[in-house]
Write an enzyme that holds these catalytic residues in place. Sequence first.
Site, mmCIF file in Angstrom:
data_model
loop_
_atom_site.group_PDB
_atom_site.id
_atom_site.type_symbol
_atom_site.label_atom_id
_atom_site.label_comp_id
_atom_site.label_asym_id
_atom_site.label_seq_id
_atom_site.Cartn_x
_atom_site.Cartn_y
_atom_site.Cartn_z
ATOM 1 N N SER A 1 0.776 -1.328 0.043
ATOM 2 C CA SER A 1 0.035 -0.069 0.595
ATOM 3 C C SER A 1 0.716 0.930 -0.012
ATOM 4 C CB SER A 1 -0.986 0.404 1.054
ATOM 5 O OG SER A 1 -1.522 1.599 1.441
ATOM 6 N N TYR B 1 -2.963 6.330 -3.978
ATOM 7 C CA TYR B 1 -4.282 6.201 -3.669
ATOM 8 C C TYR B 1 -3.878 8.375 -4.875
ATOM 9 C CZ TYR B 1 -5.840 4.685 0.389
ATOM 10 O OH TYR B 1 -5.867 3.085 1.214
ATOM 11 N N THR C 1 -6.500 2.489 -6.168
ATOM 12 C CA THR C 1 -8.298 2.930 -5.190
ATOM 13 C C THR C 1 -9.172 4.085 -5.468
ATOM 14 O OG1 THR C 1 -6.881 1.248 -3.548
ATOM 15 C CG2 THR C 1 -8.823 2.521 -2.820
ATOM 16 N N LYS D 1 -9.603 -0.268 -7.947
ATOM 17 C CA LYS D 1 -10.410 -1.296 -6.590
ATOM 18 C C LYS D 1 -11.308 -0.042 -6.339
ATOM 19 C CE LYS D 1 -8.793 -2.932 -2.235
ATOM 20 N NZ LYS D 1 -9.594 -2.206 -1.245
ATOM 21 N N HIS E 1 -14.075 -1.482 1.065
ATOM 22 C CA HIS E 1 -12.956 -1.067 1.706
ATOM 23 C C HIS E 1 -13.272 -1.814 2.543
ATOM 24 C CE1 HIS E 1 -9.816 1.057 0.909
ATOM 25 N NE2 HIS E 1 -9.978 1.204 2.454
#
Length: 383
Positions: free
Chosen positions: A109, A132, A158, A254, A278
Site C-alpha cells: 500500500s 491513492y 483505490t 479497486k 473497502h
Amino acid sequence: MRLSDCHSFHDFRRMAKRRLPGPIFNYIDGGADDEVTYRRNTAAFEACDLVPNVLRGVTDVDMSVTVMGQRLAMPVYCSPTALQRLFHHQGERAVAAAAGKFGTMFGVSSLGTVSLEEARRISSGPQVYQFYFHKDRGLNREMMARAKQAGIEVMMLTVDSITGGNRERDKRTGFAIPFRLTLGGMAQFAIKPAWGINYVTHERFRLPQLENHIAMDGGALSISRYFTEMLDPSMTWDDVAEMVRDWGGQFCLKGVMSVEDAKRAVAIGCTGIVLSNHGGRQLDGSRSAFDQLAEIVDAVGDKIDVIMDGGVQRGTHVLKALALGAKAVGLGRYYLFPLAAAGQPGVERALELMRIEIERDMKLMGCTAIDQLTRDSLRFTRG
C-alpha cells in the site's frame, strides 16, 4: 492460545485480540458507522448455496488462475492493506514472504510500512502496488515511476477513498497515526505490554512510500489529515485515463461497485477491477461485492478481469465468488489477524488452511479445475 490451535479465521481473530492492545485490534476489526456493510460482506455468502456434483474423478485438483496477466497457484491473493508494522514488527515482509511461498500475489500500500522495493526483493511472485490519487500530480507520476522501476507488475488505484470513512471505534479509542490516544485507549496499551515491548525493540515505524510527504513525529501531517488534505476528491475518469496511458501495463481500479463504472473502466483501458467496499470501512450501507458480482460480470466480464474482496473467511466463499465469474478473490482481515497473532508463521498457516479448504471443497464439488465452477453450481436463498 497457540498458533497450532488456530483452524479458522475466527481462531486467528481471537488470538490477535488477545495479543493486540484494544485500539490496534479495533483498527483492524472495525468498520464505518454502524458496521452494517462490514457484517453484510460475510452474510452475503450465507445466502448462496453450493450444489455439488459427484463421481467426477477428482484425484488431482488444479486451483491455479491467471488474473491481469499474473499466474497464481491459488485463486486468492493478499490485498494491499495499510500500517502492517503496527500489527506485527515483520509487517509486509511477513506477507510478501508467505505469499511468495504459496505462489500467489500480494500488494503493498501507499500507506505500507515496508518499501515496495524491499517487498519486491522478498518475493519473486506477482506484486501489485496500491496507491491513492493525490492533489499533487507530480507525486502521482513519481509513485508510478518508482513502481515501474521496482518491477511492479500491476498498478492498483483505490477509487473509493477520496475521504476517510467514519470509523467510530477509532474515535472512541483515539487511534491515530501518530498516536493520540484517549485515556481509555492508553489503558488498553498498558494491559498488553508485550505488544509495546515488541514495538519499541524493533525498527521505528515508517511509511517509506510517503515519508517525504508525511511527518511521523507528530508534526506536519497525520494519517487522517493525509486523507483530507493530500487526496484529491475532484479526481475524474479523465485523470485516471491519463494514468492508465502513462503506466502502459496492467492497471486495476479497486472500489468499483456499479455496472456504469465497470464499463467506464473498460473504456479507459483498465485491465482489471476489484469490486470492493473497502471491507465495510468507507460507505456504510453500501452493497456487498459478492451481491454485486454477477451483475458486473455479466456486463463486462468478457472484456476485463473482475476480482472481488470483502468478508471472505472460508474456501467455500472463494468458490462461490469464482462460480459467479470472479477471476480471483482478495483477502484482507483473513491474513491480517494471523499476521498480528504470529507474524510470518501466522500468515503462512492462514494461507495453508485456505489452500487446503479450497482443494477439499473443489473435490467435494466434483471440480478438478477452477473453470468447472459455474453458476449451475449455485442456488440463492433470497431475492
